[in-house]
Design an enzyme around this catalytic site. Structure first.
Site, PDB file in Angstrom:
ATOM      1  N   LYS A 184      -0.397  -6.987  -5.630  1.00 59.48           N
ATOM      2  CA  LYS A 184      -0.769  -5.644  -5.172  1.00 59.48           C
ATOM      3  C   LYS A 184      -1.544  -4.943  -6.268  1.00 59.48           C
ATOM      4  CE  LYS A 184       1.194  -1.221  -3.764  1.00 59.48           C
ATOM      5  NZ  LYS A 184       2.364  -0.479  -3.298  1.00 59.48           N
ATOM      6  N   LYS A 238      -2.598  -7.338  -1.205  1.00 57.98           N
ATOM      7  CA  LYS A 238      -2.943  -5.977  -0.798  1.00 57.98           C
ATOM      8  C   LYS A 238      -3.833  -5.323  -1.835  1.00 57.98           C
ATOM      9  CE  LYS A 238      -0.640  -1.599  -0.157  1.00 57.98           C
ATOM     10  NZ  LYS A 238       0.499  -0.855  -0.555  1.00 57.98           N
TER      11      LYS A 238
HETATM   12  C1  PBG Z   1       4.175   2.253  -1.358  1.00 57.35           C
HETATM   13  C2  PBG Z   1       3.017   1.820  -0.563  1.00 57.35           C
HETATM   14  C3  PBG Z   1       1.678   2.251  -0.641  1.00 57.35           C
HETATM   15  C4  PBG Z   1       1.007   1.611   0.391  1.00 57.35           C
HETATM   16  C5  PBG Z   1       1.935   0.798   1.043  1.00 57.35           C
HETATM   17  N1  PBG Z   1       3.154   0.933   0.413  1.00 57.35           N
HETATM   18  C6  PBG Z   1       1.035   3.254  -1.515  1.00 57.35           C
HETATM   19  C7  PBG Z   1       0.775   2.962  -2.938  1.00 57.35           C
HETATM   20  O1  PBG Z   1       1.143   1.929  -3.484  1.00 57.35           O
HETATM   21  O2  PBG Z   1       0.211   3.868  -3.536  1.00 57.35           O
HETATM   22  C8  PBG Z   1      -0.438   1.800   0.729  1.00 57.35           C
HETATM   23  C9  PBG Z   1      -0.835   1.331   2.076  1.00 57.35           C
HETATM   24  C10 PBG Z   1      -2.169   1.780   2.540  1.00 57.35           C
HETATM   25  O3  PBG Z   1      -3.014   2.292   1.780  1.00 57.35           O
HETATM   26  O4  PBG Z   1      -2.394   1.638   3.732  1.00 57.35           O
HETATM   27  N2  PBG Z   1       4.155   1.942  -2.704  1.00 57.35           N
END
Ligand code: PBG
Length: 313
Positions: A184, A238
Site C-alpha cells: 500500500k 493499492k
Molecule cells: C484506511 C484506508 C484508506 C483507504 C482505504 N483504507 C485511506 C488511507 O490510507 O489514507 C483509501 C481508499 C481509497 O482512496 O479509495 N487506512
C-alpha cells in the site's frame, strides 16, 4: 478478428463476483453525497442496507464497510474503531442479519476514528507502531464478532497481520481470513476517500508507514513476503492502475489470492472526465477492470462495482 474468434480465444473474464464495493456509513438519518466521488454516498443505516441488497442482487463478490464518525466522537486512541457497538460493528451486524449470503469485509484501521487522523496511536508526533498493534487486533476481533467474513488490515503497521491472526485465533475466529493491504503506497490518489471519511491526517502525512511510490520491486516484494509469512490469506495492492506492475510480481511468487484496490482518486478521475463528455465511461471502466484481472487480480475493490456489474449484465 471477428467477434466469434475473439470469443474463442479470450483469456480474461470479468464477472460481478470479481468486484467488491466499498461503502461508507455515517451517523446521519439521511444519506449524504460525497462531492469528490459523484454517485457515492455516506450512507445512513437504511440506505446502507439498501445498498447491501443491491450488491447481493447484482451478485457482487462482496462489500467493504467504512465508518465515518463525527469529529466529536473521535479521540486520540480511536476507540470508535474497536467499540463492540461502534458504527461499523453495528453496520456489519445489520447487513449480515439481513443478507447472510452477502460477503462483508471490514477495513481494519484507526484513521477514521482518531482525532489526529493517523492510522495508529501518536506519541511525540510519530506513530507508535507497537502500541498500535493491540488496538488493531482488538478492532479486527470486534469486526469478526459483528459478523465480518473477512478483515482487511490497512494501517501498514509492522507486525499487524501476525497480531491480528493471533487475536482472531484466540477469540475463536480461526476461520476469518485476513486480506492484507500488503503493498500500500503513500498515495495522493486517496484524496477523495479522505474527504469522504474525513480522515486526512491533521499533521504530517502517512509516508512513515505507507510505501514510497519510487520504492521499487524489492520494497514491494519485502512487504508482501512479511505479510505472507505472518499469515495473510489474501494479498492486496493499492492503488490499482498506477501499480499494475506489482500485481504480476506477486502473482508469480505467492500462491494466495490477489486483490487490487481501484481507489477513490482513480474513480474520481474517470467520473470527472466522463461528466465532461471527454471519455466513454462504460468502456473506460470495463477496460481498466479487465486490465486488472489480466494483471493477476482475482478481485478488485472498486466504487464502480455496481455500475460495472450492471454493464456486464
Ligand atoms: C484506511 C484506508 C484508506 C483507504 C482505504 N483504507 C485511506 C488511507 O490510507 O489514507 C483509501 C481508499 C481509497 O482512496 O479509495 N487506512
Amino acid at each position: 478478428m471477428t467477434p466469434q474468434i475473439r470469443n474463442l480465444v479470450r483469456e480474461v473474464s470479468l464477472e460481478p463476483r470479481n468486484l467488491v464495493w466499498p461503502l461508507f456509513v455515517h451517523r446521519g438519518d439521511e444519506p449524504e453525497p460525497i462531492g469528490s466521488m459523484p454517485g457515492q454516498l455516506r450512507h445512513s443505516m437504511d440506505s446502507l442496507l439498501a445498498a447491501a441488497d443491491y450488491a447481493a442482487e447484482l451478485g457482487l463478490g462482496g462489500v467493504m464497510v467504512f465508518g465515518v464518525l463525527p469529529q466529536e466522537e473521535k479521540n486520540a486512541t480511536g476507540t470508535g474503531a474497536y467499540d463492540e457497538h461502534g458504527l461499523v460493528q453495528e453496520a456489519i451486524r445489520r447487513i449480515k442479519d439481513r443478507r447472510p449470503d452477502l460477503l462483508v469485509m471490514a477495513d481494519t484501521c484507526l484513521c477514521e476514528y482518531t482525532s489526529h487522523g493517523h492510522c495508529g496511536i501518536v506519541r511525540n508526533d510519530t506513530v507508535d507502531n507497537d502500541a498500535t498493534l493491540q488496538l488493531l487486533a482488538k478492532t479486527a476481533v470486534s469486526q469478526a464478532s459483528a459478523g465480518a467474513d473477512v478483515v482487511a488490515p490497512s494501517a501498514m503497521m509492522d507486525g499487524q497481520v501476525a497480531a491480528i491472526r493471533n487475536a482472531l485465533d484466540q477469540s475463536g475466529f480461526v476461520n476469518v481470513p485476513i486480506l492484507s493491504y500488503a503493498v500500500k503506497y503513500a498515495s495522493a490518489f486517496y484524496g477523495p476517500f479522505r474527504d469522504a471519511a474525513d480522515s486526512a491526517p491533521s499533521f504530517g502525512d502517512r509516508s512513515s508507514y505507507q510505501m514510497d511510490p519510487a520504492g521499487g520491486y524489492w520494497d514491494a516484494l519485502r512487504e508482501a513476503r512479511i505479510d505472507d509469512q505472518e499469515g495473510a490469506d489474501m494479498l492486496m495492492v493499492k492503488p490499482a492502475l498506477p501499480y499494475m506492475d506489482i500485481l504480476p510480481l506477486l502473482k508469480q511468487r505467492y500462491d494466495k489470492p490477489l486483490a487490487a484496490y481501484h481507489v477513490s482518486g482513480e474513480y474520481a478521475m474517470i467520473k470527472a472526465a466522463a461528466q465532461n463528455g471527454w471519455i466513454d465511461e462504460r468502456r473506460v471502466v470495463l477496460e481498466a477492470l479487465n486490465a486488472l484481472r489480466r494483471a493477476g487480480a482475482q478481485f478488485v475493490l472498486t466504487y464502480y462495482a455496481p455500475q460495472a456489474a450492471e454493464w456486464l449484465g
